[in-house]
Every structure is written in C-alpha cells, then in structure tokens.
Design a protein around this motif. Structure first.
Motif, PDB file in Angstrom:
ATOM      1  N   GLY A  38       0.927  -1.177  -0.066  1.00 52.54           N
ATOM      2  CA  GLY A  38      -0.113  -0.157   0.104  1.00 52.54           C
ATOM      3  C   GLY A  38       0.907   1.109  -0.018  1.00 52.54           C
ATOM      4  N   VAL A  39      -0.097   2.458   0.042  1.00 53.13           N
ATOM      5  CA  VAL A  39       0.907   3.781   0.147  1.00 53.13           C
ATOM      6  C   VAL A  39       1.918   3.785   1.229  1.00 53.13           C
ATOM      7  CG1 VAL A  39       0.728   6.116   0.374  1.00 53.13           C
ATOM      8  CG2 VAL A  39      -0.831   5.004  -1.309  1.00 53.13           C
ATOM      9  N   THR A  40       1.308   3.450   2.396  1.00 54.91           N
ATOM     10  CA  THR A  40       2.422   3.558   3.760  1.00 54.91           C
ATOM     11  C   THR A  40       3.259   2.566   3.478  1.00 54.91           C
ATOM     12  OG1 THR A  40       0.403   3.992   4.936  1.00 54.91           O
ATOM     13  CG2 THR A  40       2.572   3.414   6.072  1.00 54.91           C
ATOM     14  N   SER A  41       3.109   1.372   2.846  1.00 51.25           N
ATOM     15  CA  SER A  41       4.406   0.530   2.320  1.00 51.25           C
ATOM     16  C   SER A  41       5.369   1.279   1.539  1.00 51.25           C
ATOM     17  CB  SER A  41       3.986  -0.659   1.978  1.00 51.25           C
ATOM     18  OG  SER A  41       3.136  -1.318   2.934  1.00 51.25           O
ATOM     19  N   VAL A  42       4.740   1.775   0.464  1.00 49.59           N
ATOM     20  CA  VAL A  42       5.758   2.401  -0.379  1.00 49.59           C
ATOM     21  C   VAL A  42       6.520   3.686   0.091  1.00 49.59           C
ATOM     22  CG1 VAL A  42       5.614   3.884  -2.388  1.00 49.59           C
ATOM     23  CG2 VAL A  42       4.133   1.853  -2.514  1.00 49.59           C
ATOM     24  N   ALA A  43       5.901   4.186   1.008  1.00 47.04           N
ATOM     25  CA  ALA A  43       6.393   5.379   1.835  1.00 47.04           C
ATOM     26  C   ALA A  43       7.796   4.745   2.698  1.00 47.04           C
ATOM     27  CB  ALA A  43       5.508   6.005   2.568  1.00 47.04           C
ATOM     28  N   MET A  44       7.450   3.497   3.394  1.00 44.87           N
ATOM     29  CA  MET A  44       8.136   2.956   4.172  1.00 44.87           C
ATOM     30  C   MET A  44       9.452   2.614   3.465  1.00 44.87           C
ATOM     31  SD  MET A  44       5.563   0.640   6.682  1.00 44.87           S
ATOM     32  CE  MET A  44       7.012  -0.425   7.300  1.00 44.87           C
ATOM     33  N   ILE A  45       9.474   2.188   2.267  1.00 45.01           N
ATOM     34  CA  ILE A  45      10.275   1.538   1.303  1.00 45.01           C
ATOM     35  C   ILE A  45      11.192   2.901   0.896  1.00 45.01           C
ATOM     36  CG2 ILE A  45      10.915   0.581  -0.826  1.00 45.01           C
ATOM     37  CD1 ILE A  45       8.595  -1.019  -0.510  1.00 45.01           C
ATOM     38  N   GLY A  46      10.627   3.865   0.445  1.00 46.57           N
ATOM     39  CA  GLY A  46      11.272   5.303   0.094  1.00 46.57           C
ATOM     40  C   GLY A  46      12.000   5.607   1.268  1.00 46.57           C
ATOM     41  N   ASN A  47      11.475   5.676   2.309  1.00 50.96           N
ATOM     42  CA  ASN A  47      12.013   6.194   3.662  1.00 50.96           C
ATOM     43  C   ASN A  47      13.532   5.412   3.980  1.00 50.96           C
ATOM     44  OD1 ASN A  47      12.154   5.657   7.234  1.00 50.96           O
ATOM     45  ND2 ASN A  47      12.021   7.701   6.421  1.00 50.96           N
ATOM     46  N   LYS A  48      13.245   4.104   3.946  1.00 51.46           N
ATOM     47  CA  LYS A  48      14.565   3.408   4.235  1.00 51.46           C
ATOM     48  C   LYS A  48      15.471   3.667   3.275  1.00 51.46           C
ATOM     49  CE  LYS A  48      16.181  -0.850   6.475  1.00 51.46           C
ATOM     50  NZ  LYS A  48      15.863  -2.063   7.155  1.00 51.46           N
ATOM     51  N   LEU A  73      15.721   6.134   0.655  1.00 51.17           N
ATOM     52  CA  LEU A  73      16.014   7.590   0.360  1.00 51.17           C
ATOM     53  C   LEU A  73      16.308   8.408   1.385  1.00 51.17           C
ATOM     54  CD1 LEU A  73      13.810   7.876  -2.507  1.00 51.17           C
ATOM     55  CD2 LEU A  73      16.200   6.950  -2.923  1.00 51.17           C
ATOM     56  N   GLY A  74      15.820   8.021   2.701  1.00 47.77           N
ATOM     57  CA  GLY A  74      15.953   8.869   3.799  1.00 47.77           C
ATOM     58  C   GLY A  74      14.886   9.939   3.798  1.00 47.77           C
ATOM     59  N   ILE A  75      13.835   9.942   3.041  1.00 47.44           N
ATOM     60  CA  ILE A  75      12.730  10.883   2.993  1.00 47.44           C
ATOM     61  C   ILE A  75      11.716  10.493   4.126  1.00 47.44           C
ATOM     62  CG2 ILE A  75      10.964  12.147   1.641  1.00 47.44           C
ATOM     63  CD1 ILE A  75      12.624  11.063  -1.023  1.00 47.44           C
ATOM     64  N   PRO A  76      11.498  11.500   4.894  1.00 50.24           N
ATOM     65  CA  PRO A  76      10.283  11.349   5.964  1.00 50.24           C
ATOM     66  C   PRO A  76       9.037  10.524   5.347  1.00 50.24           C
ATOM     67  CG  PRO A  76      11.217  13.643   6.153  1.00 50.24           C
ATOM     68  CD  PRO A  76      11.693  13.002   4.794  1.00 50.24           C
ATOM     69  N   ILE A  77       8.548   9.506   6.222  1.00 56.58           N
ATOM     70  CA  ILE A  77       7.378   8.850   5.633  1.00 56.58           C
ATOM     71  C   ILE A  77       6.299   9.720   5.419  1.00 56.58           C
ATOM     72  CG2 ILE A  77       5.699   7.379   6.662  1.00 56.58           C
ATOM     73  CD1 ILE A  77       8.002   5.566   7.861  1.00 56.58           C
ATOM     74  N   LEU A  78       6.028  10.752   6.489  1.00 57.08           N
ATOM     75  CA  LEU A  78       4.831  11.714   6.241  1.00 57.08           C
ATOM     76  C   LEU A  78       4.952  12.332   4.803  1.00 57.08           C
ATOM     77  CD1 LEU A  78       4.270  13.021   9.837  1.00 57.08           C
ATOM     78  CD2 LEU A  78       3.209  10.974   8.787  1.00 57.08           C
ATOM     79  N   TYR A  79       5.926  12.903   4.630  1.00 59.87           N
ATOM     80  CA  TYR A  79       6.270  13.376   3.180  1.00 59.87           C
ATOM     81  C   TYR A  79       5.724  12.607   2.102  1.00 59.87           C
ATOM     82  CZ  TYR A  79       8.531  17.447   5.790  1.00 59.87           C
ATOM     83  OH  TYR A  79       9.045  18.324   6.787  1.00 59.87           O
ATOM     84  N   LEU A  80       6.351  11.384   2.176  1.00 59.11           N
ATOM     85  CA  LEU A  80       6.085  10.410   0.869  1.00 59.11           C
ATOM     86  C   LEU A  80       4.571   9.991   1.024  1.00 59.11           C
ATOM     87  CD1 LEU A  80       9.445   8.322   1.433  1.00 59.11           C
ATOM     88  CD2 LEU A  80       8.348   9.632  -0.710  1.00 59.11           C
ATOM     89  N   THR A  81       4.012   9.828   2.008  1.00 56.75           N
ATOM     90  CA  THR A  81       2.787   9.314   2.036  1.00 56.75           C
ATOM     91  C   THR A  81       1.592  10.442   1.460  1.00 56.75           C
ATOM     92  OG1 THR A  81       3.003   8.144   4.293  1.00 56.75           O
ATOM     93  CG2 THR A  81       0.709   8.556   3.584  1.00 56.75           C
ATOM     94  N   ASN A  82       1.901  11.770   1.668  1.00 59.36           N
ATOM     95  CA  ASN A  82       1.195  12.583   1.230  1.00 59.36           C
ATOM     96  C   ASN A  82       1.496  13.008  -0.134  1.00 59.36           C
ATOM     97  OD1 ASN A  82      -0.111  13.291   3.891  1.00 59.36           O
ATOM     98  ND2 ASN A  82       1.720  14.718   4.523  1.00 59.36           N
TER      99      ASN A  82
END
Length: 204
Positions: free
Chosen positions: A36-46, A48-57
């Motif tokens: 899901g979106v949160t999972s994509v954000a978690m992958i991107g966070n780990k 690329l280091g981009i904060p999860i909340l930024y990626l989710t939004n």
C-alpha cells in the motif's frame, strides 16, 4: 445533503480511522510492508531517507490526480475526503505516544481485519482509500470482470518486489501473507455486499 450521502461520509471517515490506526500502530511498528501507500513510503524512507509523512502525502496527491481523470467527479471528491481523513488519522496515531502492540500474530490478524474493513467502507461508499486500490478501481472500471480485491492483491505483490531489495525476504514474506489475508477478507465483504444488492433488486 440526503441520508445516503451522510451514510457514505460516515463510512469513509470510519474506515479511515480503522486504517490509520492499523497502519500507524501495527503495520509501521512491525515493519509490515503490504504494497500500500504507507508501505511504498516505508520503502522510500529506508532507501532514500525521505520522511514517511512527506512520502505518504506526495503519493496520495498523485493518486488523487488519477482519481480525477479515471474514476469520476463523485469518486474524486469523496476520495479527497478519504485521503484527508487517512493522512490525519495516520499522523495522529503515528505521533501519539502510546503502543497498541500485543504480540506479532495477534497484531497481524487485527491489522488485516481493520484494514480490510476500512477498504470495504470506502469502496462501498464510492470512494477510494487513495491507496493502491485506485489502480484496481481504474482497472475494474475499464473491465468489470476484474475482481477489485484480487487486483489490489497483485498490485501489492508488485510493490513487495521492491520491498525485497530494501527490507529483505522475511519482511516480503510477511507482506505477501498479509496481502493475501487482507484481500481475501475484502473479497468476502465485497461479495456479501454484491449479494445484498442483488437481493434488494430482486425484491424490488
């Protein structure tokens, strides 16, 4: 606003409360990636280091654009409400200083149930969760023989392949099991709703 619209709004808000809580308090703490979106954000966070909340939004905004072009005006505006609710409740529960964890198997099952119910509430209210279900809903609109729950499952599996390179096979295996259980529960709920509508039409 008529009763039917109010019921749809209540379902959208209620569904996103359940999903926001499940993702923030069980999925993220246990590092369960399900596509899901949160999972994509978690992958991107780990990765690329981009904060999860930024990626989710950011991902949510992109999916809203897809809603506008492919799913129609009503779905778009209800999906905006859904996305606002999800991001609000996920952020609130994510930042809330308490834990809801019991143990992994129980948390896994509870998260599967709550997220399936959340998806069901939004889809039956003619809204998306502004997650990967948007892509499944677009596919179903183009070809109504495509099962929404099954399409969500295979989209999630595709995202999980990316997760393999970031989180390893154990997280991916858990994610596959979660996606299978979650989509199975969602399919049961949607099939029951379809049967109920057909029965109502026959009685009319």
């Amino acid at each position: 606003m008529n009763k039917q619209k109010w019921q749809a709004i209540i379902k959208i808000i209620g569904g996103n409360i359940l999903m926001g809580f499940a993702y923030a308090k069980w999925m993220k703490p246990h590092t369960i990636i399900n596509g899901g979106v949160t999972s994509v954000a978690m992958i991107g966070n780990k990765a690329l280091g981009i904060p999860i909340l930024y990626l989710t939004n950011g991902i949510t905004l992109l999916l809203l654009v897809i809603c506008w072009f492919f799913l129609g005006r009503q779905n778009f505006f209800r999906s905006i409400l859904s996305s606002i609710c999800y991001n609000l409740f996920f952020s609130v529960f994510y930042l809330a200083p308490f834990s809801a964890r019991i143990n992994f198997p129980i948390d896994f099952i509870l998260a599967s149930i709550l997220i399936a119910i959340g998806y069901y509430c939004c889809i039956t209210a003619n809204a998306s969760t502004v997650g990967m279900d948007v892509l499944a809903l677009v596919a179903h609109k183009k070809n109504n023989r495509i099962n929404i729950a099954h399409a969500i499952r295979w989209i999630n599996f595709s995202v999980l392949l990316l997760g393999f390179f970031v989180y390893g096979w154990q997280s991916v295996l858990v994610g596959v099991l979660f996606s299978f259980l979650n989509s199975w529960l969602l399919s049961k709920l949607l099939n029951r709703e379809s049967d109920r509508k057909q029965l109502e039409e026959q009685n009319d």
